[in-house]
Every structure is written in structure tokens, then in C-alpha cells.
Design a protein around this motif. Structure first.
Motif, PDB file in Angstrom:
ATOM      1  N   ALA A  29     -17.098   2.208  44.537  1.00 41.21           N
ATOM      2  CA  ALA A  29     -17.979   3.375  44.562  1.00 41.21           C
ATOM      3  C   ALA A  29     -19.085   3.212  43.532  1.00 41.21           C
ATOM      4  CB  ALA A  29     -17.182   4.650  44.284  1.00 41.21           C
ATOM      5  N   SER A  30     -20.183   3.920  43.778  1.00 41.82           N
ATOM      6  CA  SER A  30     -21.291   3.930  42.825  1.00 41.82           C
ATOM      7  C   SER A  30     -22.022   5.255  42.908  1.00 41.82           C
ATOM      8  CB  SER A  30     -22.277   2.793  43.109  1.00 41.82           C
ATOM      9  OG  SER A  30     -23.053   3.077  44.260  1.00 41.82           O
ATOM     10  N   ALA A  31     -22.736   5.580  41.846  1.00 37.82           N
ATOM     11  CA  ALA A  31     -23.649   6.719  41.825  1.00 37.82           C
ATOM     12  C   ALA A  31     -24.684   6.454  40.740  1.00 37.82           C
ATOM     13  CB  ALA A  31     -22.917   8.027  41.553  1.00 37.82           C
ATOM     14  N   MET A  32     -25.929   6.645  41.086  1.00 33.63           N
ATOM     15  CA  MET A  32     -27.043   6.441  40.176  1.00 33.63           C
ATOM     16  C   MET A  32     -27.737   7.791  40.004  1.00 33.63           C
ATOM     17  SD  MET A  32     -30.263   3.868  40.830  1.00 33.63           S
ATOM     18  CE  MET A  32     -29.337   2.338  40.877  1.00 33.63           C
ATOM     19  N   ALA A  33     -27.741   8.331  38.780  1.00 27.89           N
ATOM     20  CA  ALA A  33     -28.303   9.658  38.536  1.00 27.89           C
ATOM     21  C   ALA A  33     -29.449   9.587  37.541  1.00 27.89           C
ATOM     22  CB  ALA A  33     -27.213  10.598  38.026  1.00 27.89           C
ATOM     23  N   GLY A  34     -30.187  10.675  37.464  1.00 30.02           N
ATOM     24  CA  GLY A  34     -31.275  10.787  36.509  1.00 30.02           C
ATOM     25  C   GLY A  34     -31.536  12.240  36.169  1.00 30.02           C
ATOM     26  N   TYR A  35     -32.213  12.455  35.050  1.00 29.91           N
ATOM     27  CA  TYR A  35     -32.588  13.805  34.616  1.00 29.91           C
ATOM     28  C   TYR A  35     -33.952  13.721  33.952  1.00 29.91           C
ATOM     29  CZ  TYR A  35     -32.444  18.258  32.087  1.00 29.91           C
ATOM     30  OH  TYR A  35     -32.733  19.506  31.587  1.00 29.91           O
ATOM     31  N   ASP A  36     -34.887  14.511  34.447  1.00 31.35           N
ATOM     32  CA  ASP A  36     -36.256  14.459  33.929  1.00 31.35           C
ATOM     33  C   ASP A  36     -36.580  15.609  32.985  1.00 31.35           C
ATOM     34  OD1 ASP A  36     -36.592  16.679  35.578  1.00 31.35           O
ATOM     35  OD2 ASP A  36     -37.889  15.658  37.018  1.00 31.35           O
ATOM     36  N   ARG A  92     -18.335  13.386  38.121  1.00 30.06           N
ATOM     37  CA  ARG A  92     -18.791  12.659  36.928  1.00 30.06           C
ATOM     38  C   ARG A  92     -20.298  12.837  36.741  1.00 30.06           C
ATOM     39  NH1 ARG A  92     -17.007   8.418  33.615  1.00 30.06           N
ATOM     40  NH2 ARG A  92     -14.996   9.383  34.057  1.00 30.06           N
ATOM     41  N   VAL A  93     -21.062  12.703  37.831  1.00 27.27           N
ATOM     42  CA  VAL A  93     -22.515  12.883  37.771  1.00 27.27           C
ATOM     43  C   VAL A  93     -22.845  14.293  37.289  1.00 27.27           C
ATOM     44  CG1 VAL A  93     -24.596  13.130  39.193  1.00 27.27           C
ATOM     45  CG2 VAL A  93     -23.130  11.122  39.469  1.00 27.27           C
ATOM     46  N   GLU A  94     -22.237  15.291  37.922  1.00 25.40           N
ATOM     47  CA  GLU A  94     -22.522  16.675  37.557  1.00 25.40           C
ATOM     48  C   GLU A  94     -22.162  16.941  36.096  1.00 25.40           C
ATOM     49  OE1 GLU A  94     -20.513  19.179  40.370  1.00 25.40           O
ATOM     50  OE2 GLU A  94     -21.730  18.471  42.049  1.00 25.40           O
ATOM     51  N   GLY A  95     -21.035  16.428  35.646  1.00 19.60           N
ATOM     52  CA  GLY A  95     -20.617  16.629  34.264  1.00 19.60           C
ATOM     53  C   GLY A  95     -21.582  15.997  33.277  1.00 19.60           C
ATOM     54  N   ALA A  96     -22.022  14.781  33.578  1.00 15.06           N
ATOM     55  CA  ALA A  96     -22.966  14.090  32.690  1.00 15.06           C
ATOM     56  C   ALA A  96     -24.299  14.824  32.632  1.00 15.06           C
ATOM     57  CB  ALA A  96     -23.158  12.647  33.158  1.00 15.06           C
ATOM     58  N   LEU A  97     -24.777  15.280  33.786  1.00 14.25           N
ATOM     59  CA  LEU A  97     -26.051  15.998  33.813  1.00 14.25           C
ATOM     60  C   LEU A  97     -25.940  17.351  33.126  1.00 14.25           C
ATOM     61  CD1 LEU A  97     -27.278  15.103  37.411  1.00 14.25           C
ATOM     62  CD2 LEU A  97     -28.176  14.236  35.250  1.00 14.25           C
ATOM     63  N   ALA A 137     -33.319   0.252  32.941  1.00 11.36           N
ATOM     64  CA  ALA A 137     -34.380   0.455  31.959  1.00 11.36           C
ATOM     65  C   ALA A 137     -34.514   1.915  31.540  1.00 11.36           C
ATOM     66  CB  ALA A 137     -35.713  -0.049  32.516  1.00 11.36           C
ATOM     67  N   ILE A 138     -34.006   2.830  32.366  1.00  8.45           N
ATOM     68  CA  ILE A 138     -34.142   4.264  32.094  1.00  8.45           C
ATOM     69  C   ILE A 138     -32.809   4.956  32.376  1.00  8.45           C
ATOM     70  CG2 ILE A 138     -35.324   6.401  32.728  1.00  8.45           C
ATOM     71  CD1 ILE A 138     -37.710   4.647  33.565  1.00  8.45           C
ATOM     72  N   GLN A 139     -32.230   5.550  31.360  1.00 10.21           N
ATOM     73  CA  GLN A 139     -30.961   6.277  31.458  1.00 10.21           C
ATOM     74  C   GLN A 139     -29.855   5.454  32.107  1.00 10.21           C
ATOM     75  OE1 GLN A 139     -32.391   9.834  33.531  1.00 10.21           O
ATOM     76  NE2 GLN A 139     -32.372  10.957  31.588  1.00 10.21           N
ATOM     77  N   PRO A 140     -29.590   4.263  31.606  1.00  8.55           N
ATOM     78  CA  PRO A 140     -28.522   3.441  32.193  1.00  8.55           C
ATOM     79  C   PRO A 140     -27.150   4.115  32.086  1.00  8.55           C
ATOM     80  CG  PRO A 140     -29.212   2.528  30.098  1.00  8.55           C
ATOM     81  CD  PRO A 140     -30.192   3.622  30.429  1.00  8.55           C
ATOM     82  N   GLU A 141     -26.999   5.035  31.164  1.00 13.62           N
ATOM     83  CA  GLU A 141     -25.723   5.742  31.017  1.00 13.62           C
ATOM     84  C   GLU A 141     -25.425   6.650  32.204  1.00 13.62           C
ATOM     85  OE1 GLU A 141     -28.849   8.409  29.097  1.00 13.62           O
ATOM     86  OE2 GLU A 141     -28.511   6.250  29.314  1.00 13.62           O
ATOM     87  N   LEU A 142     -26.402   6.834  33.099  1.00 16.91           N
ATOM     88  CA  LEU A 142     -26.204   7.654  34.293  1.00 16.91           C
ATOM     89  C   LEU A 142     -26.029   6.807  35.552  1.00 16.91           C
ATOM     90  CD1 LEU A 142     -28.755  10.555  33.642  1.00 16.91           C
ATOM     91  CD2 LEU A 142     -26.267  10.565  33.318  1.00 16.91           C
ATOM     92  N   PHE A 143     -25.578   5.586  35.374  1.00 16.43           N
ATOM     93  CA  PHE A 143     -25.282   4.694  36.494  1.00 16.43           C
ATOM     94  C   PHE A 143     -23.780   4.422  36.428  1.00 16.43           C
ATOM     95  CE2 PHE A 143     -26.764   0.422  38.596  1.00 16.43           C
ATOM     96  CZ  PHE A 143     -26.072   0.746  39.737  1.00 16.43           C
ATOM     97  N   VAL A 169     -29.570  12.410  42.174  1.00 11.17           N
ATOM     98  CA  VAL A 169     -28.553  11.383  42.373  1.00 11.17           C
ATOM     99  C   VAL A 169     -28.949  10.560  43.593  1.00 11.17           C
ATOM    100  CG1 VAL A 169     -27.003  12.840  43.751  1.00 11.17           C
ATOM    101  CG2 VAL A 169     -26.076  10.893  42.518  1.00 11.17           C
ATOM    102  N   PHE A 170     -28.785   9.252  43.439  1.00  9.97           N
ATOM    103  CA  PHE A 170     -29.088   8.306  44.505  1.00  9.97           C
ATOM    104  C   PHE A 170     -27.969   7.283  44.569  1.00  9.97           C
ATOM    105  CE2 PHE A 170     -33.109   9.938  42.943  1.00  9.97           C
ATOM    106  CZ  PHE A 170     -33.748  10.298  44.105  1.00  9.97           C
ATOM    107  N   TYR A 171     -27.906   6.580  45.662  1.00 15.79           N
ATOM    108  CA  TYR A 171     -26.940   5.496  45.838  1.00 15.79           C
ATOM    109  C   TYR A 171     -25.501   5.942  45.589  1.00 15.79           C
ATOM    110  CZ  TYR A 171     -30.710   2.037  46.238  1.00 15.79           C
ATOM    111  OH  TYR A 171     -31.797   1.307  46.648  1.00 15.79           O
TER     112      TYR A 171
END
Length: 139
Positions: free
Chosen positions: A56-63, A90-95, A39-45, A69-71
Motif C-alpha cells: 500500500a501507499s499514500a502520498m499526502a500534502g498540506y499547503d 494515517r494520512v488524516e492523522g498526520a494532516l 523534495a517537499i514534505q517527504p514525511e507525508l509519503f 492525498v494522491f497515489y
């Protein structure tokens, strides 16, 4: 390993991955956690896949102030191959592309293996205390 966005068809495999990696807790419903993320920033999953299998998985967010990053999970059968680092890259690059200046990670203090992993990637302990309050109970 191919890294791609989460797809609904991945839900069961991702939850099984989290369970085998010891990331689930009775007070966090992983089905709800995934739905909340979508529901919120699905592009960061992100999902890491090898030969069509979710490994593998990683769930990230930016406020707008800090990223999180979680999971972050890598199947035990696929650990020590650099996949965790690839997921974090990938997480760091997206953020960073979103203008995120700093990434905060919450790790249980008893999880020495994961603390060493993040230290190897250049993360350091911040002089802070993490506080939490459950607003919506899952159980």
C-alpha cells in the motif's frame, strides 16, 4: 499491516504497485512524482507493508489551507482487508496534527469503486470543478 515512511529502497515496488492498481498515466512519470514528493514534505509519503512486502501507499500534502492525498493504492491481492482505511487514517492523522482543517481528494469520475470507498469513509462530493494545467511536462 505496518505503515511507515517511504524509503528510497521502496521506489521500484511502489511504482509497480501504482501500475498494477492502474494509477500511472503516460503524462505523469512516477519516478519524477516520487522525487518531487521527496523534495517537499517527504514525511507525508507513507508505505504499507505486510511481511516485508510493499502492499500500500499514500502520498499526502498540506499547503497551509487544505490537505490533499494522491497515489492511495492497495495491491489487489490485499484489498478488502481494511488496509485502505488504515492508510487514510494515517494520512488524516498526520494532516490533522499539522493543523489541516480539510482534506481534498481528486478521483477520476469514472472510478466508481474508489468513489464508493471514499464515500464509505465519510467523504462527500464538493460542488467544485477541478481544473489543471501542466507547468512542467514529464514526456
Amino acid at each position: 499491516m505496518e505503515i511507515r515512511p517511504f524509503e528510497e529502497a521502496d521506489r521500484r515496488a511502489v511504482i509497480e504497485l501504482w501500475q498494477v492498481c492502474g494509477l500511472t498515466r503516460p503524462w505523469n512519470d512516477p519516478y519524477r512524482d516520487i522525487s518531487r514528493k521527496l523534495a517537499i514534505q517527504p514525511e507525508l509519503f507513507f508505505i504499507g507493508e505486510v511481511d516485508g512486502k510493499v502492499v500500500a501507499s499514500a502520498m499526502a500534502g498540506y499547503d497551509g489551507h487544505r490537505g490533499s492525498v494522491f497515489y492511495l493504492a492497495v495491491s489487489p491481492d490485499y484489498q478488502r482487508r481494511g488496509y485502505g482505511k488504515l492508510m487514510m487514517d494515517r494520512v488524516e492523522g498526520a494532516l490533522k496534527a499539522m493543523g489541516c482543517p480539510k482534506l481534498n481528494i481528486v478521483v477520476r469520475s469514472s472510478n466508481e469503486q474508489v468513489l464508493k470507498f471514499y464515500s464509505h469513509l465519510g467523504y462527500a462530493l464538493d460542488d467544485v470543478v477541478c481544473l489543471g494545467k501542466r507547468l512542467i511536462p514529464d514526456t
